[in-house]
Design an enzyme around this catalytic site. Structure first.
Site, PDB file in Angstrom:
ATOM      1  N   LYS A   1       0.838  -1.217   0.000  1.00 38.82           N
ATOM      2  CA  LYS A   1       0.000   0.000   0.000  1.00 38.82           C
ATOM      3  C   LYS A   1       0.868   1.261   0.000  1.00 38.82           C
ATOM      4  CE  LYS A   1      -2.024  -1.205   3.911  1.00 38.82           C
ATOM      5  NZ  LYS A   1      -1.311  -2.471   4.209  1.00 38.82           N
TER       6      LYS A   1
ATOM      7  N   ARG B   1      -9.833   0.645   8.500  1.00 38.42           N
ATOM      8  CA  ARG B   1      -9.439  -0.722   8.853  1.00 38.42           C
ATOM      9  C   ARG B   1     -10.535  -1.444   9.619  1.00 38.42           C
ATOM     10  NH1 ARG B   1      -3.513   0.322   8.840  1.00 38.42           N
ATOM     11  NH2 ARG B   1      -2.499  -1.678   9.114  1.00 38.42           N
TER      12      ARG B   1
ATOM     13  N   ARG C   1      11.865  -5.423   4.794  1.00 40.04           N
ATOM     14  CA  ARG C   1      11.593  -3.999   4.555  1.00 40.04           C
ATOM     15  C   ARG C   1      12.489  -3.070   5.369  1.00 40.04           C
ATOM     16  NH1 ARG C   1       5.723  -1.782   5.413  1.00 40.04           N
ATOM     17  NH2 ARG C   1       5.945  -2.915   7.358  1.00 40.04           N
TER      18      ARG C   1
ATOM     19  N   ARG D   1      11.184  -1.001  11.071  1.00 45.96           N
ATOM     20  CA  ARG D   1      10.100  -0.701  12.018  1.00 45.96           C
ATOM     21  C   ARG D   1      10.084  -1.671  13.188  1.00 45.96           C
ATOM     22  NH1 ARG D   1       4.872   0.212   8.297  1.00 45.96           N
ATOM     23  NH2 ARG D   1       3.974  -1.112   9.904  1.00 45.96           N
TER      24      ARG D   1
ATOM     25  N   ARG E   1      -0.742  -8.773  13.533  1.00 46.04           N
ATOM     26  CA  ARG E   1      -1.253  -7.816  12.536  1.00 46.04           C
ATOM     27  C   ARG E   1      -2.102  -8.532  11.494  1.00 46.04           C
ATOM     28  NH1 ARG E   1       4.353  -5.302  11.062  1.00 46.04           N
ATOM     29  NH2 ARG E   1       3.322  -4.216   9.339  1.00 46.04           N
TER      30      ARG E   1
HETATM   31  P1  AP5 Z   1       4.884  -1.602   1.801  1.00 47.69           P
HETATM   32  O1  AP5 Z   1       4.534  -0.757   0.625  1.00 47.69           O
HETATM   33  O2  AP5 Z   1       5.628  -0.986   2.930  1.00 47.69           O
HETATM   34  O3  AP5 Z   1       3.561  -2.369   2.330  1.00 47.69           O
HETATM   35  P2  AP5 Z   1       2.311  -1.812   3.138  1.00 47.69           P
HETATM   36  O4  AP5 Z   1       1.095  -2.482   2.585  1.00 47.69           O
HETATM   37  O5  AP5 Z   1       2.321  -0.326   3.163  1.00 47.69           O
HETATM   38  O6  AP5 Z   1       2.663  -2.463   4.540  1.00 47.69           O
HETATM   39  P3  AP5 Z   1       2.569  -1.889   6.033  1.00 47.69           P
HETATM   40  O7  AP5 Z   1       3.267  -2.892   6.888  1.00 47.69           O
HETATM   41  O8  AP5 Z   1       3.057  -0.473   6.097  1.00 47.69           O
HETATM   42  O9  AP5 Z   1       1.081  -1.964   6.286  1.00 47.69           O
HETATM   43  P4  AP5 Z   1       0.424  -2.020   7.647  1.00 47.69           P
HETATM   44  O10 AP5 Z   1      -0.972  -1.866   7.202  1.00 47.69           O
HETATM   45  O11 AP5 Z   1       0.715  -3.179   8.497  1.00 47.69           O
HETATM   46  O12 AP5 Z   1       1.139  -0.822   8.435  1.00 47.69           O
HETATM   47  P5  AP5 Z   1       0.635   0.620   8.846  1.00 47.69           P
HETATM   48  O13 AP5 Z   1       1.814   1.490   8.912  1.00 47.69           O
HETATM   49  O14 AP5 Z   1      -0.540   1.032   8.041  1.00 47.69           O
HETATM   50  O15 AP5 Z   1       5.700  -2.869   1.253  1.00 47.69           O
HETATM   51  C1  AP5 Z   1       6.217  -3.853   2.120  1.00 47.69           C
HETATM   52  C2  AP5 Z   1       7.565  -4.366   1.579  1.00 47.69           C
HETATM   53  O16 AP5 Z   1       7.334  -5.079   0.357  1.00 47.69           O
HETATM   54  C3  AP5 Z   1       8.578  -3.261   1.242  1.00 47.69           C
HETATM   55  O17 AP5 Z   1       9.853  -3.693   1.572  1.00 47.69           O
HETATM   56  C4  AP5 Z   1       8.431  -3.070  -0.288  1.00 47.69           C
HETATM   57  O18 AP5 Z   1       9.641  -2.637  -0.885  1.00 47.69           O
HETATM   58  C5  AP5 Z   1       8.052  -4.481  -0.729  1.00 47.69           C
HETATM   59  N1  AP5 Z   1       7.126  -4.478  -1.880  1.00 47.69           N
HETATM   60  C6  AP5 Z   1       6.041  -3.673  -2.061  1.00 47.69           C
HETATM   61  N2  AP5 Z   1       5.412  -3.986  -3.211  1.00 47.69           N
HETATM   62  C7  AP5 Z   1       6.103  -5.051  -3.750  1.00 47.69           C
HETATM   63  C8  AP5 Z   1       5.931  -5.824  -4.928  1.00 47.69           C
HETATM   64  N3  AP5 Z   1       4.906  -5.607  -5.778  1.00 47.69           N
HETATM   65  N4  AP5 Z   1       6.815  -6.830  -5.157  1.00 47.69           N
HETATM   66  C9  AP5 Z   1       7.848  -7.080  -4.287  1.00 47.69           C
HETATM   67  N5  AP5 Z   1       8.067  -6.360  -3.169  1.00 47.69           N
HETATM   68  C10 AP5 Z   1       7.192  -5.357  -2.897  1.00 47.69           C
HETATM   69  O19 AP5 Z   1       0.080   0.324  10.339  1.00 47.69           O
HETATM   70  C11 AP5 Z   1       0.942   0.024  11.410  1.00 47.69           C
HETATM   71  C12 AP5 Z   1       0.142  -0.081  12.703  1.00 47.69           C
HETATM   72  O20 AP5 Z   1      -0.504   1.184  12.991  1.00 47.69           O
HETATM   73  C13 AP5 Z   1      -1.019  -1.104  12.711  1.00 47.69           C
HETATM   74  O21 AP5 Z   1      -0.581  -2.407  13.022  1.00 47.69           O
HETATM   75  C14 AP5 Z   1      -1.937  -0.503  13.798  1.00 47.69           C
HETATM   76  O22 AP5 Z   1      -1.438  -0.765  15.090  1.00 47.69           O
HETATM   77  C15 AP5 Z   1      -1.802   1.004  13.558  1.00 47.69           C
HETATM   78  N6  AP5 Z   1      -2.809   1.527  12.612  1.00 47.69           N
HETATM   79  C16 AP5 Z   1      -2.558   2.099  11.397  1.00 47.69           C
HETATM   80  N7  AP5 Z   1      -3.694   2.475  10.797  1.00 47.69           N
HETATM   81  C17 AP5 Z   1      -4.704   2.146  11.651  1.00 47.69           C
HETATM   82  C18 AP5 Z   1      -6.117   2.243  11.568  1.00 47.69           C
HETATM   83  N8  AP5 Z   1      -6.731   2.780  10.501  1.00 47.69           N
HETATM   84  N9  AP5 Z   1      -6.851   1.781  12.625  1.00 47.69           N
HETATM   85  C19 AP5 Z   1      -6.249   1.256  13.715  1.00 47.69           C
HETATM   86  N10 AP5 Z   1      -4.912   1.109  13.850  1.00 47.69           N
HETATM   87  C20 AP5 Z   1      -4.137   1.545  12.813  1.00 47.69           C
END
Ligand code: AP5
Length: 219
Positions: A14, A88, A127, A161, A172
């Site tokens: 994402k 979410r 990552r 992270r 997660r």
């Molecule tokens: P990346 O693009 O970083 O993936 P992502 O989907 O953004 O993954 P996240 O881990 O950031 O998502 P998340 O939803 O767990 O975390 P968030 O910060 O939102 O890609 C991942 C890796 O793969 C990278 O190394 C990239 O280079 C590689 N890659 C990407 N595309 C690729 C491809 N096509 N092919 C090969 N490699 C690829 O949330 C963190 C925490 O915050 C949550 O656990 C929760 O505690 C809290 N939180 C956040 N939002 C909310 C909400 N709305 N409600 C409640 N709690 C929340």
């Protein structure tokens, strides 16, 4: 206005795709994960509260994240928004619908990025990101040209992270399947859902997303 939700489990890509959409379409990325990590470093009461919840891989309360999004929507003047990691839960989805309606806006597309669980473990464990500009890298699939230096801004502040470990990822994923995956049905029912193959290469995923958006704009 173009308003898009990127929906998918942790590691689906994402953030990677959101950054491309910012560059290519001039949209504003609203990542609740980034906002919450920022709150942690600001030393506020809210930041302290959410740190433990995030490290354990659980969801922060709806009240906090809806409040963050509401603030950003009020403050930002934009051609449109990419909601990255929000909503979410069903309550967050309802709240976003109401916030957009109140400001005379609508959703153009909800893009589900479908990836299998095994790939997620590999993506999350490899990552790292630039602490200065936020560029996202991977040890194997998207490394920096010069070791230890960000390709985009030249910073040496490359970070991993705290929640990118096997234990937290398990939690997660559990949170995703229990609380977030029902949104796939929700947005199918509203007629906004499109699904792309998130397992494809980064450029190919970007092309599938562009096709969805061009179709939505032409509709
Ligand atoms: P990346 O693009 O970083 O993936 P992502 O989907 O953004 O993954 P996240 O881990 O950031 O998502 P998340 O939803 O767990 O975390 P968030 O910060 O939102 O890609 C991942 C890796 O793969 C990278 O190394 C990239 O280079 C590689 N890659 C990407 N595309 C690729 C491809 N096509 N092919 C090969 N490699 C690829 O949330 C963190 C925490 O915050 C949550 O656990 C929760 O505690 C809290 N939180 C956040 N939002 C909310 C909400 N709305 N409600 C409640 N709690 C929340």
């Amino acid at each position: 206005m173009t308003n898009i939700i990127l929906l998918g489990p942790p590691g689906a890509g994402k953030g990677t795709q959101a950054r491309r959409l910012v560059e290519e379409r001039g949209l504003v990325q609203l990542s609740t994960g980034d906002m919450l990590r920022e709150a942690q470093t600001s030393g506020t009461e809210m930041g302290r509260k959410v740190a433990a919840v995030m490290a354990a891989g659980q969801l922060v309360t709806d009240e906090i994240v809806i409040g963050l999004i509401e603030e950003k929507l009020k403050a930002a003047k934009a051609k449109g928004f990419i909601f990255d990691g929000f909503p979410r839960t069903l309550a967050q989805a309802d709240a976003l619908g109401a916030l957009l309606k109140r400001s005379g806006q609508a959703l153009d597309a909800v893009i589900e990025m479908r990836v299998d669980d095994e790939a997620l473990v590999d993506r999350i464990s490899g990552r790292f990101t630039c602490g200065n500009c936020g560029e996202v890298y991977h040890d194997r699939t998207k490394s920096t040209a010069k070791p230890g230096v960000c390709d985009v801004c030249g910073s040496a502040d490359l970070r991993r992270r705290a929640d990118d470990n096997a234990e937290s990822l398990k939690q997660r994923l559990m949170e995703y399947y229990k609380k977030t995956s029902p949104l796939i049905g929700y947005y199918y029912a509203t007629g906004d859902l499109s699904t792309v193959d998130g397992l494809a290469e980064i450029d190919a995923v970007a092309k599938s997303i562009a096709d969805v958006l061009d179709k939505a704009k032409g509709a």
